[in-house]
Design a protein around this motif. Structure first.
Motif, short mmCIF file in Angstrom:
data_model
loop_
_atom_site.label_atom_id
_atom_site.label_comp_id
_atom_site.label_asym_id
_atom_site.label_seq_id
_atom_site.Cartn_x
_atom_site.Cartn_y
_atom_site.Cartn_z
N LYS A 165 46.04 -13.07 -11.81
CA LYS A 165 45.91 -11.92 -12.70
C LYS A 165 47.04 -11.90 -13.72
O LYS A 165 48.19 -12.21 -13.39
N GLY A 217 48.63 -9.63 -17.31
CA GLY A 217 48.60 -8.39 -18.07
C GLY A 217 49.39 -8.52 -19.36
O GLY A 217 49.97 -9.57 -19.65
N SER A 218 49.42 -7.46 -20.11
CA SER A 218 50.14 -7.43 -21.39
C SER A 218 51.13 -6.28 -21.41
O SER A 218 50.92 -5.24 -20.78
#
Length: 223
Positions: free
Chosen positions: A176, A178-179
């Motif tokens: 996974k 994310g930003s």
């Protein structure tokens, strides 16, 4: 499951032995034809000669048509061993196994058809690894991975329905990501050119610079 034919000649008029060929026709259909249920492997004809005062036994065995299912596991970080998978048939039977050190496993002798000659489907699902959650050991895909979607397959060999198929399915664990967006504000409106450093407890170190007048910069693909 026994039928006996009596009164059969043993020799021809010239004294040579008569050869008898026995062929299983299967079940009689409504149109008068015969067929062997698809769930069974076809056994070819058998040829015999007879012996006086003795019964000659010819045996036909209905063996279920079965297939094999291979699973190949890959992941972004190379962790592929000891991962549990379940295979659930449309008839309700459940099979479970773990991958080997190469991320592979095989389910053998899976029936292709049910008792009514319907094709059996198999739902393949990644269960994950045994993990301690609040003092309880459960099977789950580690949180760092995107959980792969289940896959449904059949094992029908269209070229020869009485032979099972070898099917391979592939599952990949993507990590996974994310930003993170950084917003810079200033009383005098000067925000362009400012540098920021991002670190993490996993060893990530990044330096980024705000290059536009909006005062924002986005860091993508962070695990």
């Amino acid at each position: 499951g026994v039928v006996t034919l009596s009164g059969l000649d043993i020799t021809k008029s010239d004294g040579s032995l008569i050869k008898y060929t026995v062929t299983e026709l299967g079940l009689k259909n409504s149109d008068g034809t015969y067929s062997i249920p698809k769930r069974y492997k076809y056994e070819g004809p058998k040829t015999v000669t007879l012996v006086a005062d003795n019964n000659v036994l010819v045996t036909f065995q209905n063996t279920a048509t079965v297939g094999r299912l291979n699973i190949t596991k890959t992941s972004d970080d190379g962790k592929v061993d000891n991962i549990w998978f379940s295979v659930t048939s449309s008839t309700g039977k459940v099979y479970k196994k773990t991958t080997d050190t190469n991320g592979k496993l095989t389910f053998y002798n899976l029936p292709v058809y049910d008792e009514d000659d319907n094709v059996i489907s198999y739902k393949v699902e990644e269960l994950g690894v045994y993990t301690d959650v609040d003092g309880e050991t459960v099977l789950m895909v580690p949180y760092k991975y995107v959980t792969p979607a289940p896959q449904t397959v059949t094992l029908v060999n269209n070229d020869n329905p009485t032979l099972g198929l070898l099917k391979t399915v592939y599952f990949h664990n993507a990590i996974k990501t994310g930003s993170l967006q950084i917003v810079k504000e200033s009383d005098d409106g000067i925000v362009t050119g400012m540098w920021f450093e991002l670190t993490s407890n996993t060893g990530i170190e990044k330096k980024v610079q705000i290059t536009d007048s909006s005062g924002t910069v986005t860091i993508n693909d962070l695990p």
